[in-house]
Design an enzyme around this catalytic site. Structure first.
Site, short mmCIF file in Angstrom:
data_model
loop_
_atom_site.label_atom_id
_atom_site.label_comp_id
_atom_site.label_asym_id
_atom_site.label_seq_id
_atom_site.Cartn_x
_atom_site.Cartn_y
_atom_site.Cartn_z
N PHE A 167 0.84 -1.19 0.00
CA PHE A 167 0.00 0.00 0.00
C PHE A 167 0.88 1.24 0.00
O PHE A 167 1.79 1.36 0.82
CB PHE A 167 -0.93 0.02 1.23
CG PHE A 167 -2.28 -0.59 0.96
CD1 PHE A 167 -2.38 -1.92 0.57
CD2 PHE A 167 -3.44 0.15 1.09
CE1 PHE A 167 -3.61 -2.51 0.30
CE2 PHE A 167 -4.67 -0.41 0.83
CZ PHE A 167 -4.77 -1.74 0.44
N CYS B 161 -14.62 9.85 5.84
CA CYS B 161 -13.32 9.21 5.61
C CYS B 161 -12.74 8.68 6.92
O CYS B 161 -12.79 9.34 7.96
CB CYS B 161 -12.36 10.23 4.99
SG CYS B 161 -10.74 9.53 4.60
N ASP B 162 -12.16 7.48 6.85
CA ASP B 162 -11.61 6.85 8.05
C ASP B 162 -10.09 6.74 8.00
O ASP B 162 -9.49 5.91 8.69
CB ASP B 162 -12.22 5.45 8.24
CG ASP B 162 -11.97 4.53 7.04
OD1 ASP B 162 -11.30 4.96 6.08
OD2 ASP B 162 -12.45 3.39 7.07
N THR B 163 -9.46 7.59 7.19
CA THR B 163 -8.03 7.46 6.93
C THR B 163 -7.26 8.72 7.30
O THR B 163 -7.72 9.83 7.04
CB THR B 163 -7.81 7.17 5.42
OG1 THR B 163 -8.56 6.02 5.06
CG2 THR B 163 -6.35 6.92 5.14
N CYS C 197 -16.53 14.87 1.55
CA CYS C 197 -16.56 13.51 2.09
C CYS C 197 -16.30 13.60 3.58
O CYS C 197 -15.15 13.80 4.00
CB CYS C 197 -15.53 12.63 1.40
SG CYS C 197 -15.46 10.96 2.08
N HIS D 196 -9.87 -6.09 6.84
CA HIS D 196 -8.66 -5.74 7.58
C HIS D 196 -8.99 -5.21 8.98
O HIS D 196 -8.20 -5.35 9.90
CB HIS D 196 -7.81 -4.73 6.80
CG HIS D 196 -8.57 -3.53 6.34
ND1 HIS D 196 -9.51 -3.57 5.35
CD2 HIS D 196 -8.52 -2.23 6.74
CE1 HIS D 196 -10.01 -2.37 5.15
NE2 HIS D 196 -9.45 -1.54 5.99
N GLU E 240 -6.96 3.47 -6.04
CA GLU E 240 -8.27 3.67 -5.44
C GLU E 240 -8.54 5.18 -5.42
O GLU E 240 -7.85 5.92 -4.72
CB GLU E 240 -8.32 3.07 -4.04
CG GLU E 240 -8.07 1.56 -4.05
CD GLU E 240 -8.32 0.90 -2.71
OE1 GLU E 240 -8.55 1.62 -1.72
OE2 GLU E 240 -8.29 -0.34 -2.66
N CYS F 269 -5.93 15.30 -0.22
CA CYS F 269 -7.19 14.94 -0.87
C CYS F 269 -7.89 16.22 -1.31
O CYS F 269 -7.68 17.28 -0.72
CB CYS F 269 -8.07 14.15 0.09
SG CYS F 269 -9.61 13.54 -0.66
#
Length: 211
Positions: A25, A49-51, A46, A205, A117, A31
């Site tokens: 990855f 988002c969980d990142t 958005c 994951h 992605e 972003c």
């Protein structure tokens, strides 16, 4: 050109079509739908988002002043005795803010298979091996062709069937991971059950405890 990378790590893809596949990855910084700062989340296009994609301080992260250096850095994470092509998943943030033809050429020169992605708001350069688009309601979806369309569900009343005429080979529906996750999962199961064009994507994951 300088590439700003939050983190690079070797793991197993946890979601979408390639679930279960070992992959490197490469998470880009930045972003175009959210700054990544919690204070800006309520006004982000958005907001789910969980990142963490802010900065370059993650494991394997940094700034790279050439695509060749970045490709060699990424390759160092692939098992040295593997006879398979290294599989790279470019994510973010939004990776197409930084990916260019030099990036693609340098990774292909090292025999990488390159997956991306993306939120679908940017047209990618030619040469990517796998394009997964995850549309976000409120953004301008201009990338309407690729390999997989993966929609986080539900989003503000958007019916995923509206995407079915787009040119993708696979359609995945993924429960939104928020306070209503259990209810979202039930809704996703029901939708896929009633609309067999869609496969269910789980974030495996997270419950397997891998990065």
């Amino acid at each position: 050109k300088m590439y700003s990378v939050k983190e690079v790590y070797y793991t197993i893809q946890g979601e979408g079509y390639h679930t279960g596949r070992p992959a490197i990855f490469l998470r880009f910084t930045g972003c175009n739908l959210w700054s990544g700062l919690e204070k800006d989340r309520p006004t982000a296009i958005c907001d789910f988002c969980d990142t963490d994609f802010v900065g370059t301080d993650g494991p394997g992260g940094g700034k790279f002043n050439s695509s060749i250096k970045l490709a060699n850095h990424a390759l160092s994470f692939w098992p040295a005795d593997s006879k398979l092509k290294p599989f790279l998943v470019c994510t973010g943030g939004e990776p197409l803010l930084q990916i260019d033809s030099n990036f693609i050429n340098s990774f292909h020169d090292l025999d990488f298979e390159i997956a991306v992605e993306t939120n679908g708001t940017i047209i990618p350069p030619d040469g990517l091996d796998w394009i997964c688009v995850s549309p976000k309601v409120g953004s301008n979806l201009i990338l309407k062709t690729g390999d997989e369309l993966k929609f986080v569900y539900p989003q503000k009343g958007k019916n995923p069937k509206e995407f079915e005429d787009l040119s993708f080979n696979y359609f995945s529906l993924q429960p939104m991971d928020n306070a209503n996750k259990d209810e979202n999962t039930k809704k996703t199961i029901e939708f896929c059950h009633n609309n067999p064009r869609w496969s269910m994507s789980l974030q495996t994951h997270k419950f397997l405890g891998i990065p």
